[in-house]
Design a protein around this motif. Structure first.
Motif, PDB file in Angstrom:
ATOM      1  N   SER A 148       0.836  -1.207   0.000  1.00  0.00           N
ATOM      2  CA  SER A 148       0.000   0.000   0.000  1.00  0.00           C
ATOM      3  C   SER A 148       0.871   1.257   0.000  1.00  0.00           C
ATOM      4  N   LYS A 149       0.229   2.388  -0.262  1.00  0.00           N
ATOM      5  CA  LYS A 149       0.977   3.648  -0.226  1.00  0.00           C
ATOM      6  C   LYS A 149       1.471   3.931   1.187  1.00  0.00           C
ATOM      7  N   TYR A 150       0.737   3.463   2.182  1.00  0.00           N
ATOM      8  CA  TYR A 150       1.175   3.600   3.577  1.00  0.00           C
ATOM      9  C   TYR A 150       2.498   2.864   3.804  1.00  0.00           C
ATOM     10  N   GLU A 151       2.627   1.661   3.249  1.00  0.00           N
ATOM     11  CA  GLU A 151       3.870   0.894   3.396  1.00  0.00           C
ATOM     12  C   GLU A 151       5.016   1.547   2.632  1.00  0.00           C
ATOM     13  N   TRP A 152       4.729   2.136   1.474  1.00  0.00           N
ATOM     14  CA  TRP A 152       5.773   2.866   0.738  1.00  0.00           C
ATOM     15  C   TRP A 152       6.289   4.027   1.573  1.00  0.00           C
ATOM     16  N   LYS A 153       5.357   4.716   2.226  1.00  0.00           N
ATOM     17  CA  LYS A 153       5.737   5.851   3.067  1.00  0.00           C
ATOM     18  C   LYS A 153       6.580   5.380   4.255  1.00  0.00           C
ATOM     19  N   ARG A 154       6.171   4.290   4.887  1.00  0.00           N
ATOM     20  CA  ARG A 154       6.945   3.726   6.008  1.00  0.00           C
ATOM     21  C   ARG A 154       8.348   3.329   5.572  1.00  0.00           C
ATOM     22  N   LEU A 155       8.442   2.698   4.414  1.00  0.00           N
ATOM     23  CA  LEU A 155       9.751   2.306   3.890  1.00  0.00           C
ATOM     24  C   LEU A 155      10.606   3.538   3.632  1.00  0.00           C
ATOM     25  N   GLY A 156      10.020   4.555   3.030  1.00  0.00           N
ATOM     26  CA  GLY A 156      10.761   5.780   2.745  1.00  0.00           C
ATOM     27  C   GLY A 156      11.294   6.438   4.008  1.00  0.00           C
TER      28      GLY A 156
END
Length: 100
Positions: free
Chosen positions: A35-43
């Motif tokens: 999800s975009k939430y996981e992309w943000k967390r990874l970033g």
């Protein structure tokens, strides 16, 4: 012969890689579908570990153009401050101070 496809959640393996600071593997895992939430967390996790390359690529996967610009500009600013710093504190302390 028809091919069927289905989504498998990649969040758990992604979080394990992030916890171990294996950001290259985490990015590859995320590319399989998160999800975009996981992309943000990874970033953000990559940014805290001074992995500017992974942070930038992760933020570029966000769906909202405004968020992409905001976060990639943020990565650029933190990276410039990091490079300009002549401080001898450890990287984790510096990253936390710059992001806070």
């Amino acid at each position: 012969n028809a091919m069927a496809s289905f989504k498998l959640p990649q969040s758990l393996p992604l979080r394990k890689y992030m916890a171990q600071k294996y950001f290259d593997q985490a990015y590859k895992m995320a590319c399989l579908g998160v999800s975009k939430y996981e992309w943000k967390r990874l970033g953000l996790a990559a940014l805290q570990s001074m992995r500017f390359d992974i942070a930038r690529k992760a933020f570029q996967k966000l769906s909202c153009c405004r968020d992409i610009i905001k976060y990639t500009e943020f990565v650029d600013a933190v990276e410039l401050r990091y490079q300009a710093s002549n401080n001898y504190c450890n990287d984790d302390d510096m990253a936390s101070a710059m992001i806070a």
